[in-house]
Design a protein around this motif. Sequence first.
Motif, mmCIF file in Angstrom:
data_model
loop_
_atom_site.group_PDB
_atom_site.id
_atom_site.type_symbol
_atom_site.label_atom_id
_atom_site.label_comp_id
_atom_site.label_asym_id
_atom_site.label_seq_id
_atom_site.Cartn_x
_atom_site.Cartn_y
_atom_site.Cartn_z
ATOM 1 N N VAL A 7 0.462 -1.324 0.363
ATOM 2 C CA VAL A 7 -0.237 -0.271 0.237
ATOM 3 C C VAL A 7 0.552 1.270 -0.445
ATOM 4 C CG1 VAL A 7 -2.090 -1.204 1.325
ATOM 5 C CG2 VAL A 7 -0.654 -0.133 2.823
ATOM 6 N N LEU A 8 0.850 2.018 -0.444
ATOM 7 C CA LEU A 8 0.456 3.464 -0.153
ATOM 8 C C LEU A 8 -0.134 4.148 0.795
ATOM 9 C CD1 LEU A 8 0.971 4.377 -4.422
ATOM 10 C CD2 LEU A 8 2.513 3.380 -2.450
ATOM 11 N N PRO A 9 0.582 5.776 1.276
ATOM 12 C CA PRO A 9 0.118 6.460 2.297
ATOM 13 C C PRO A 9 -0.616 6.719 1.550
ATOM 14 C CG PRO A 9 2.586 6.072 2.953
ATOM 15 C CD PRO A 9 2.006 5.572 1.294
ATOM 16 N N ALA A 10 -2.311 6.974 2.552
ATOM 17 C CA ALA A 10 -2.817 8.430 1.831
ATOM 18 C C ALA A 10 -3.436 9.206 2.075
ATOM 19 C CB ALA A 10 -4.238 6.914 1.443
ATOM 20 N N ALA A 11 -4.525 10.077 1.573
ATOM 21 C CA ALA A 11 -4.480 12.185 1.713
ATOM 22 C C ALA A 11 -4.208 11.771 3.496
ATOM 23 C CB ALA A 11 -5.894 12.316 1.377
ATOM 24 N N GLU A 12 -5.680 10.610 3.770
ATOM 25 C CA GLU A 12 -5.272 11.284 5.891
ATOM 26 C C GLU A 12 -4.728 10.464 6.481
ATOM 27 O OE1 GLU A 12 -7.648 13.035 3.656
ATOM 28 O OE2 GLU A 12 -8.821 10.462 3.115
ATOM 29 N N TYR A 59 -14.381 -4.974 0.368
ATOM 30 C CA TYR A 59 -13.841 -5.721 0.976
ATOM 31 C C TYR A 59 -13.847 -4.837 2.568
ATOM 32 C CZ TYR A 59 -12.410 -9.432 -1.885
ATOM 33 O OH TYR A 59 -12.613 -10.609 -2.466
ATOM 34 N N ARG A 60 -15.151 -4.778 3.357
ATOM 35 C CA ARG A 60 -15.299 -4.699 4.797
ATOM 36 C C ARG A 60 -13.870 -5.470 5.493
ATOM 37 N NH1 ARG A 60 -17.442 -1.459 7.861
ATOM 38 N NH2 ARG A 60 -19.726 -1.249 5.713
ATOM 39 N N LEU A 61 -13.262 -5.106 5.886
ATOM 40 C CA LEU A 61 -12.200 -5.665 7.009
ATOM 41 C C LEU A 61 -12.244 -6.199 8.386
ATOM 42 C CD1 LEU A 61 -8.994 -4.641 4.975
ATOM 43 C CD2 LEU A 61 -10.023 -6.766 4.381
ATOM 44 N N SER A 62 -11.881 -7.224 9.023
ATOM 45 C CA SER A 62 -12.150 -6.826 10.614
ATOM 46 C C SER A 62 -10.974 -7.592 10.805
ATOM 47 C CB SER A 62 -12.898 -8.557 11.159
ATOM 48 O OG SER A 62 -14.459 -8.345 9.862
ATOM 49 N N GLY A 63 -11.426 -6.771 12.709
ATOM 50 C CA GLY A 63 -9.351 -6.269 13.104
ATOM 51 C C GLY A 63 -9.431 -5.545 14.249
ATOM 52 N N PRO A 64 -8.654 -5.497 15.139
ATOM 53 C CA PRO A 64 -8.608 -3.807 15.225
ATOM 54 C C PRO A 64 -9.285 -2.813 15.645
ATOM 55 C CG PRO A 64 -5.709 -3.878 14.579
ATOM 56 C CD PRO A 64 -7.184 -5.150 14.024
ATOM 57 N N GLU A 65 -9.774 -2.029 15.998
ATOM 58 C CA GLU A 65 -10.704 -0.180 16.029
ATOM 59 C C GLU A 65 -9.361 0.090 15.452
ATOM 60 O OE1 GLU A 65 -13.980 2.539 17.949
ATOM 61 O OE2 GLU A 65 -13.452 0.760 18.736
ATOM 62 N N LEU A 66 -9.232 1.108 13.948
ATOM 63 C CA LEU A 66 -8.642 2.396 13.899
ATOM 64 C C LEU A 66 -9.198 3.308 14.216
ATOM 65 C CD1 LEU A 66 -7.185 1.320 10.624
ATOM 66 C CD2 LEU A 66 -6.171 0.389 12.932
ATOM 67 N N VAL A 67 -8.501 4.184 15.356
ATOM 68 C CA VAL A 67 -9.444 6.192 15.426
ATOM 69 C C VAL A 67 -8.540 6.645 15.173
ATOM 70 C CG1 VAL A 67 -10.204 7.181 17.708
ATOM 71 C CG2 VAL A 67 -10.323 3.920 17.831
ATOM 72 N N ALA A 68 -8.797 7.229 13.774
ATOM 73 C CA ALA A 68 -8.533 9.261 13.598
ATOM 74 C C ALA A 68 -8.233 9.511 15.082
ATOM 75 C CB ALA A 68 -9.296 9.442 12.103
ATOM 76 N N LEU A 69 -6.966 10.697 14.509
ATOM 77 C CA LEU A 69 -6.526 11.756 15.435
ATOM 78 C C LEU A 69 -8.155 12.777 15.627
ATOM 79 C CD1 LEU A 69 -3.288 12.392 15.187
ATOM 80 C CD2 LEU A 69 -4.065 11.391 17.451
ATOM 81 N N CYS A 70 -8.172 12.591 14.613
ATOM 82 C CA CYS A 70 -9.122 13.844 14.103
ATOM 83 C C CYS A 70 -10.526 13.161 13.976
ATOM 84 C CB CYS A 70 -9.455 15.508 12.982
ATOM 85 S SG CYS A 70 -10.403 16.330 12.630
ATOM 86 N N GLN A 105 -9.993 2.948 3.744
ATOM 87 C CA GLN A 105 -10.700 4.383 4.168
ATOM 88 C C GLN A 105 -11.330 3.485 5.438
ATOM 89 O OE1 GLN A 105 -14.842 4.204 0.968
ATOM 90 N NE2 GLN A 105 -14.615 6.469 1.114
ATOM 91 N N VAL A 106 -11.368 4.747 6.384
ATOM 92 C CA VAL A 106 -11.659 3.535 7.750
ATOM 93 C C VAL A 106 -13.135 4.785 8.419
ATOM 94 C CG1 VAL A 106 -10.759 4.072 9.715
ATOM 95 C CG2 VAL A 106 -9.304 3.803 8.374
ATOM 96 N N GLY A 142 -16.449 9.154 -1.808
ATOM 97 C CA GLY A 142 -16.181 8.820 -0.237
ATOM 98 C C GLY A 142 -15.744 10.089 0.759
ATOM 99 N N GLY A 143 -16.865 10.360 1.759
ATOM 100 C CA GLY A 143 -16.118 11.020 2.543
ATOM 101 C C GLY A 143 -16.025 10.309 3.840
ATOM 102 N N TYR A 144 -15.304 9.311 4.003
ATOM 103 C CA TYR A 144 -14.421 8.442 5.500
ATOM 104 C C TYR A 144 -12.751 8.966 4.804
ATOM 105 C CZ TYR A 144 -18.552 5.444 5.906
ATOM 106 O OH TYR A 144 -19.778 5.201 6.541
ATOM 107 N N PRO A 145 -12.214 8.536 5.942
ATOM 108 C CA PRO A 145 -10.915 9.416 6.313
ATOM 109 C C PRO A 145 -9.928 8.219 4.810
ATOM 110 C CG PRO A 145 -11.720 9.170 8.134
ATOM 111 C CD PRO A 145 -13.147 9.122 7.286
ATOM 112 N N LYS A 146 -8.944 8.611 4.378
ATOM 113 C CA LYS A 146 -8.701 7.231 4.523
ATOM 114 C C LYS A 146 -7.020 6.773 4.444
ATOM 115 C CE LYS A 146 -8.941 9.980 -0.245
ATOM 116 N NZ LYS A 146 -9.619 11.093 0.626
#
Length: 334
Positions: free
Chosen positions: A199-204, A232-243, A258-259, A276-280
């Motif tokens: 993967v490459l880092p995305a905008a967010e 695909y929706r992936l299952s695993g630990p919850e990723l929480v954005a700073l903002c 997206q998260v 879409g509007g979810y953080p990438k």
Amino acid sequence: MQRNSQDGALEILASSTLNSIQDQGRRHSLTLGVSVGGAMDRFALSAGNALIGNDLSLAGIEVVFFPFRLKFHADTVFALTGADTGANLDGSPIPAWWAVPARAGQVLSLGAPRVGARAYIAVTGGIDVPVVLGSRATDQKGGFGGIGGRGLQRGDRLPLGAPTLGSITGNPKAFPQAGLGAAIQWPEVRADAHTTVRVLPAAEWDRFAPEVQEQFLSVPWQVSADANRVGYRLSGPELVALCQDSLMSHGIVPGTIQVPSSGQPIVQLADANTCGGYPKIATVIEADQRLLAQTRVGGQVRFVLATRAQAQAALRAQHDDLLALSRALGTVTA
């Protein structure tokens, strides 16, 4: 659409609406709000076309629900690529990544995959359905392309286009009866082993704390049952954005991860939404999107960071492999 003597050359005997006609998609229609679409594993379909001397852009059949059966109503040559389904032609086994001639009246059967998730059937001349927005690909979300924008059903009769001029597959009797294949080097994608995807880092990316970024890259993610051609929706630990502020809707492409507020990543795939509007958090490099396409529900995925140079090199390597395959067979179509 130009018709020929191969009208209705293929008859679907057993299928599901999840199986469809696909090609390389509509890359130039994103500005119209139309998904790229096309084969989930573009390399596999292209390799199948290369094996039988087709132009790489021609349409074939993407099979993701099994068993699948079709009957040939005309002599032709076909190739099987992608997942290893234990396929057979009138009971005679056919290896994966292999091309063989078929006679009128013979039946091709594909069973549950032993490796991978999606199989591709390329046939001499390609599936000759109408071109819509520059592609024959089925867009079930939009209801166009393929056969009326729907998946394949029992009783469908599929027309074939004219063989490529000068191709050996234009004369099935001249094609080796034992067939020919390609030694494709790609990792086995199984439910009991994780698949490594670059993967490459995305905008967010920077919206996520370093420890969350590390978590994203260090744990195996499981493909949930909420998986289809859109993503695909992936299952695993919850990723929480700073903002946690919502974003304005913006453009996204296949491969975007997206998260949403649940913290469970969603990987956009071939029929990805165009905005879409979810953080990438990241984007799967184009060359590795096929690995996700071949990962079954329940399979595990690990992500590793790549550079732009590595992403470009991986895509060039796939193109070079297809070109080498075409040249080896004397059918340069790339």
